[in-house]
Design an enzyme around this catalytic site. Sequence first.
Site, mmCIF file in Angstrom:
data_model
loop_
_atom_site.group_PDB
_atom_site.id
_atom_site.type_symbol
_atom_site.label_atom_id
_atom_site.label_comp_id
_atom_site.label_asym_id
_atom_site.label_seq_id
_atom_site.Cartn_x
_atom_site.Cartn_y
_atom_site.Cartn_z
ATOM 1 N N SER A 109 4.225 1.755 -4.539
ATOM 2 C CA SER A 109 3.812 0.591 -5.326
ATOM 3 C C SER A 109 3.398 -0.556 -4.397
ATOM 4 O O SER A 109 2.323 -1.140 -4.542
ATOM 5 C CB SER A 109 4.997 0.158 -6.203
ATOM 6 O OG SER A 109 4.808 -1.134 -6.722
ATOM 7 N N ASP A 137 -1.038 0.948 -10.086
ATOM 8 C CA ASP A 137 0.242 0.263 -9.852
ATOM 9 C C ASP A 137 0.545 -0.679 -11.013
ATOM 10 O O ASP A 137 1.705 -0.803 -11.429
ATOM 11 C CB ASP A 137 0.248 -0.519 -8.532
ATOM 12 C CG ASP A 137 1.598 -1.196 -8.315
ATOM 13 O OD1 ASP A 137 2.611 -0.478 -8.304
ATOM 14 O OD2 ASP A 137 1.655 -2.436 -8.224
ATOM 15 N N LYS A 189 -0.887 -1.549 -3.284
ATOM 16 C CA LYS A 189 -1.591 -2.797 -3.598
ATOM 17 C C LYS A 189 -1.856 -3.623 -2.351
ATOM 18 O O LYS A 189 -2.882 -4.277 -2.247
ATOM 19 C CB LYS A 189 -0.949 -3.620 -4.706
ATOM 20 C CG LYS A 189 0.479 -3.884 -4.697
ATOM 21 C CD LYS A 189 0.847 -4.757 -5.922
ATOM 22 C CE LYS A 189 2.334 -5.003 -5.904
ATOM 23 N NZ LYS A 189 3.111 -3.830 -6.295
HETATM 24 N N1 URA Z 1 7.627 -4.763 -5.481
HETATM 25 C C1 URA Z 1 6.613 -3.961 -5.885
HETATM 26 O O1 URA Z 1 5.457 -4.361 -5.859
HETATM 27 N N2 URA Z 1 6.910 -2.724 -6.295
HETATM 28 C C2 URA Z 1 8.160 -2.249 -6.327
HETATM 29 O O2 URA Z 1 8.347 -1.119 -6.708
HETATM 30 C C3 URA Z 1 9.221 -3.082 -5.917
HETATM 31 C C4 URA Z 1 8.923 -4.349 -5.486
#
Ligand code: URA
Length: 445
Positions: free
Chosen positions: A183, A161, A187
């Site tokens: 994304s 990511d 995480k």
């Molecule tokens: N926040 C994130 O961590 N990823 C994204 O793609 C958009 C907002």
Amino acid sequence: MNPIPVIEAVRDGEHLPDGSLEAFLEGYLAGDVEEYQMSAFLMAVVLKGLRRRDLSRLVHIMLHSGAVLELGHLGGPTVDKHSTGGVGDKVSLVLAPLAAECGVYVPMMSGRGLGHTGGTLDKLESIPGFRTDLELDQFQRILEELGAAMIGQTSEIAPLDRRLYALRSVSGTVPSIPLIAASIMSKKLAEGLQGLVLDVKVGAGAFLPDEERALELGRTMVEIGADHGVPTVALATAMDRPLGRTVGNALEVRESLDCLRGAGPPDLREVVVSLVTEMLLVGELASDSSEARSTVTEALDSGRPLERFRRMVELQGGDPRAMDDPGHLPTAPIQLEVRARGDGRLHALDPLILGRAAVELGGGRTRLGQKIDPAVGYAELTPPGSELAVGDLLGIVHAADRDAAEVAANALRRAARVDGDGVEPRAQVSHRIDERGVQELRSGP
Ligand code: URA
């Protein structure tokens, strides 16, 4: 590994053969897939989407590209929050110490500015000395001691990511349900959470401005959370205007500190309180919403979360003097007041125009790895709904030089729509999404 068939398959909306996505993404991490090939892949996903099965595979690969934390030994629930990205969105800075004050452990992994939106890491790093690249054991020690610690994706957790996020930010490939969902969820799931609360932005400053698409993003992420055994709740919040009255890294830190003192703009406070209320519920620290909300409000007004934030700043290497004296935060040399040129009601303040202008001022990135200017942006923005007379303040541009300030001042004049066709502002918190579905709420603007 030949990356071209994978890019072509996504471009043509075709099924991805088993193992091909894994090989493509591993090849990227190993340096065998070039940045331009990954950019092409990402753009193909933006334009054509991903099948549900391929999205699950993407989340799985991203999540397991690094370590997954094991935080079962902590003495309370581990719950985090993440936003889909907005302009003036400084919620995390207030929320993390506040939720910790209420008994939640918040192992927060955030991102940098993304496209026209700001990022928590850049905001935190505008506090002199603040480190967001802690070693994992240091991160866990601070989390244990304070109940909250804030870092970025690292080479140890969510490394894929980290790479994709930076590339998407500068290649026009952010606005995509599968890419945003993968994304965020990769995480967050790597944090080893017991619960997750999402802030899904809706309106012109969001990556998915349209309500229906934003709610679909919320539903997708709630489903991914459930698939991984992490109860997930999403609130849809207004991004048809900036959140609060500042846009820009150090300026937003100042406003967050005001909010941590029990003051600050009411819209920011409302979003923070609503999200932390959900965190207490998902962490089973309150039996109902009104009990949770009154615990959160009392904690916010007590000033204790500010002390917790101060200690976090100290433990993460930052200068705690910046908590009391804004003179210790970066300050732009030019401050230009922008004033209304006519009388009337301020109907709208376009967050997309302001977010893009803040990037132009140097507060965000247009190239990979670009250094940003933490001091620049907008302050004292007049909230939409205000009645204006000629000469009233619309906001103050903070800039590195006069030319840049003039450009940003013009952007603010374009963003501010006085009178016109009377667009209705969105409710501050409009929907709640959980595994049972979408519920419409009635929280006012
Ligand atoms: N926040 C994130 O961590 N990823 C994204 O793609 C958009 C907002």
